[in-house]
Scaffold this active site. Structure first.
Site, PDB file in Angstrom:
ATOM      1  N   ASP A 123      54.755 -19.850 -37.354  1.00  0.00           N
ATOM      2  CA  ASP A 123      54.906 -18.480 -38.095  1.00  0.00           C
ATOM      3  C   ASP A 123      55.942 -17.663 -36.976  1.00  0.00           C
ATOM      4  O   ASP A 123      56.863 -17.062 -37.826  1.00  0.00           O
ATOM      5  CB  ASP A 123      53.911 -17.534 -38.232  1.00  0.00           C
ATOM      6  CG  ASP A 123      52.826 -18.004 -39.477  1.00  0.00           C
ATOM      7  OD1 ASP A 123      52.813 -19.306 -39.620  1.00  0.00           O
ATOM      8  OD2 ASP A 123      52.282 -17.343 -40.047  1.00  0.00           O
ATOM      9  N   ASP A 151      48.588 -19.844 -36.149  1.00  0.00           N
ATOM     10  CA  ASP A 151      47.916 -19.281 -37.546  1.00  0.00           C
ATOM     11  C   ASP A 151      47.481 -20.124 -38.620  1.00  0.00           C
ATOM     12  O   ASP A 151      46.326 -19.865 -38.971  1.00  0.00           O
ATOM     13  CB  ASP A 151      49.020 -18.458 -38.047  1.00  0.00           C
ATOM     14  CG  ASP A 151      49.264 -17.106 -37.033  1.00  0.00           C
ATOM     15  OD1 ASP A 151      48.914 -17.147 -35.941  1.00  0.00           O
ATOM     16  OD2 ASP A 151      50.036 -16.328 -37.642  1.00  0.00           O
ATOM     17  N   LYS A 152      47.979 -21.220 -38.989  1.00  0.00           N
ATOM     18  CA  LYS A 152      47.629 -21.931 -39.825  1.00  0.00           C
ATOM     19  C   LYS A 152      47.150 -23.367 -39.580  1.00  0.00           C
ATOM     20  O   LYS A 152      46.458 -24.050 -40.181  1.00  0.00           O
ATOM     21  CB  LYS A 152      48.762 -22.462 -40.814  1.00  0.00           C
ATOM     22  CG  LYS A 152      49.581 -21.341 -41.473  1.00  0.00           C
ATOM     23  CD  LYS A 152      48.653 -20.153 -41.942  1.00  0.00           C
ATOM     24  CE  LYS A 152      49.762 -19.070 -42.388  1.00  0.00           C
ATOM     25  NZ  LYS A 152      50.209 -18.326 -41.307  1.00  0.00           N
ATOM     26  N   CYS A 178      49.711 -15.838 -29.991  1.00  0.00           N
ATOM     27  CA  CYS A 178      50.042 -14.503 -29.772  1.00  0.00           C
ATOM     28  C   CYS A 178      48.655 -13.723 -29.218  1.00  0.00           C
ATOM     29  O   CYS A 178      47.611 -14.095 -29.635  1.00  0.00           O
ATOM     30  CB  CYS A 178      50.419 -13.853 -31.012  1.00  0.00           C
ATOM     31  SG  CYS A 178      51.988 -14.534 -31.616  1.00  0.00           S
ATOM     32  N   SER A 214      51.615 -10.798 -41.729  1.00  0.00           N
ATOM     33  CA  SER A 214      51.529 -11.286 -40.457  1.00  0.00           C
ATOM     34  C   SER A 214      50.127 -10.599 -40.162  1.00  0.00           C
ATOM     35  O   SER A 214      49.920  -9.372 -40.137  1.00  0.00           O
ATOM     36  CB  SER A 214      52.609 -11.074 -39.240  1.00  0.00           C
ATOM     37  OG  SER A 214      52.069 -11.362 -38.096  1.00  0.00           O
TER      38      SER A 214
END
Length: 569
Positions: free
Chosen positions: A83, A125-126, A196, A472
């Site tokens: 992302d 994220d995914k 992150c 996000s």
């Protein structure tokens, strides 16, 4: 109950599997190793982003644990889309799509090669939800592992993350930061490999994996570069072998409605990513459980906010690790009656048993439920005529929960991005970005580029932003996303015009979003609206648009769980 190994189906005799043994010999396995349980160590490692750079190394620790427990691990890298690197350009269309690619890759690999079990390692994220979805779909013995977050950077004596770099761009445009300061923050904010550092989507889903029970308790908040991870990684190998031997549960034994509610509770309690409201229903879908945005919202509404975590709060994943990890949050929620401790975990023990010895909250990073930061969770589901199937807003850290103003409408992210970069909006506006839903984009782009600019320009509480796309986990401000139904399938958001008044009340007891336009006017607009012709996009975008369902259902792409007792497994 013992689990039958699917490697040598009963319809085949050992003689007919000699060809498979030949290929294993070609990989250097001995007869004794060929006879062991074979485990797929599926990870998203590679050089595509900091999130992924350390995962291949972690996979080696998992393989060591598998071998020591009597199995044989096979490293299987799968696709990952970052992302962070696709933000604010058309490549973001492929981010959510990659979740389905990962789940499909797990299914294809596990069912084609008939592995006895799997361990999945993700850290972006995914890929976290994608791996968990694949595990639940296949329903073979499996363990999930979050690869961990980067350490925070340091700038002028304070911790910083990737979010600071995004928001400093907005400050530059507003004349409140220099190019030199942006460069310094950009250079320092991601000092190591790992996801992150804040309570953005990756770390939110890491906590979710522990709350559901698919991951060992205590792993997800250990920073990616800490060697404290390694013994847990090796122990995960033994867990999957135990499950194969009949001493542990399968994924669908673990993923129950109560476990899903536990997952929602940890999201709400920590002000986690709104993307969790896409991913938790998608995981439920793989287990054959109907658990949509309304079910998620019910848990959000009854769960207190106790995590003082970025972006709504102050602290990061490393800080949660230092006060005892995700278990501290889960145990406190369990004591308060917000988490069900009877649910099953990958260890074969209940969640309550796994949490028996974790520390109590430090009351700074994590508060107690008796003295929460807010009485209800960090995310609310808004409903009204404009979003009849729901929309999501992260309220953690918001000081303003009511907004009424004129619409400023953009068809697509790019036009809005340009307008915000050039300060072409007014205080009080409700900025609308439509046509970015799962089917419309296709792929449901994330709007951190816009939200970070608005926040950096000091407009985070002066304007509202509504989209049928995503946000996000790092987004903050009055940012309402996942608007359902989306514009592409005729949602009311497709009829909004510049100047229309939109009223938003995000107080949890109200939670409404309303377009103040009379029905007769809307009917005229609907009749005058041209019929959308199907676009020929080719490739994966075309296939995704043809199969994807609404954001309120998790943006899933198939009909759900199937019986796993037949020959397909």
């Amino acid at each position: 109950m013992p689990h039958k190994s699917p490697r040598f189906p009963t319809t085949y005799n050992t003689l007919m599997r000699s060809n498979s043994k030949a290929f294993m010999k070609g990989m250097g396995l001995s007869d004794e190793e060929i006879a062991r349980p074979h485990i797929a160590v599926v990870h998203t490692g590679g050089d595509m982003s900091p999130c992924n750079t350390l995962l291949a190394g972690q996979a080696q620790h998992v393989k060591t644990g598998i071998y020591g427990a009597g199995g044989f691990g096979h490293e299987i890298p799968v696709v990952s889309v970052s992302d962070g690197l696709t933000m604010a350009h058309p490549g973001m269309r492929f981010s959510l799509i990659s979740r389905e690619l990962i789940a499909d890759s797990v299914e294809a690999t596990m069912r084609a090669h008939c592995f006895d079990g799997m361990v999945g390692i993700g850290a972006c994220d995914k890929n976290l939800p994608g791996l968990m979805m694949g595990m639940v779909r296949v329903n073979a013995p499996a363990v999930f592992l979050h690869g961990g977050a980067t350490l925070p950077g340091r700038h002028k004596g304070r911790d910083i993350t990737a979010l600071d770099a995004f928001e400093t761009i907005g400050q530059m445009i507003a004349g409140e930061a220099t190019e030199e300061e942006l460069y310094a923050i950009m250079s320092a904010c991601i000092p190591t490999g790992g996801a992150c550092a804040g309570q953005f989507t990756a770390n939110t889903m890491g906590m979710v994996s522990e709350a559901i029970g698919l991951s060992p308790i205590g792993l997800s908040m250990i920073p990616a570069v800490y060697s404290a991870r390694n013994p847990i990684l090796r122990a995960a190998g033994k867990l999957v072998i135990d499950a194969i031997d009949g001493n542990g549960p399968l994924p669908r034994d673990i993923v129950t409605r109560a476990a899903l509610e536990n997952a929602c509770a940890v999201v709400a309690a920590t002000g986690g990513s709104t993307n969790a409201a896409l991913h938790i229903p998608a995981i439920a879908h793989e287990a054959g459980i109907d658990f949509d945005i309304d079910a998620v919202g019910e848990v959000f509404a009854r769960t207190p906010l106790i995590g003082n975590l970025s972006p709504g709060g102050k602290y990061l994943a490393r800080d949660v690790y230092e006060i005892g990890g995700t278990g501290v949050i889960l145990a406190e929620l369990m004591r308060g009656g917000y988490v069900d401790g009877t649910t099953l975990t990958i260890s074969g023990r209940t969640l309550a048993e796994e949490l028996a010895n974790v520390p109590k909250p430090d009351e700074e990073v994590i508060h107690t439920t008796a003295k929460p930061i807010a009485k209800t969770g960090g995310i609310v589901v808004l409903k009204g005529n404009l979003c009849s199937d729901g929309a999501l807003l992260k309220v953690a850290g918001l000081k303003k929960l009511v907004h009424r103003g004129p619409a400023r409408v953009f068809d697509g992210e790019a036009a809005c991005q340009s307008a915000v970069e050039n300060l072409e909006y007014k205080s009080g506006d409700v900025i609308i970005v439509r046509g970015e839903g799962p089917k419309g984009a296709p792929g449901m782009k994330e709007m951190l580029g816009i939200t970070a600019l608005l926040y950096g320009q000091g407009a985070g509480s002066d304007v509202a932003l509504l989209t049928d796309g995503r946000f996000s986990g790092a987004s903050r401000g009055l940012c309402i996303g996942y608007a359902s139904p989306e514009a592409a399938i005729g949602g009311l958001i497709s009829l909004v015009e510049d100047g229309d008044i939109i009223a938003i009340d995000a107080n949890p007891e109200v939670a409404t979003i309303h377009l103040e336009v009379d029905e007769a006017t809307l009917a005229k607009r609907r009749a005058a609206k041209p019929v959308d012709e199907s676009r020929q996009m080719g490739g994966i975008l075309e296939k995704y648009a043809a199969t994807v369902r609404g954001a309120n259902k998790g943006a899933v792409t198939h009909s759900g769980a199937v019986d796993t007792t037949g020959d397909i497994v």
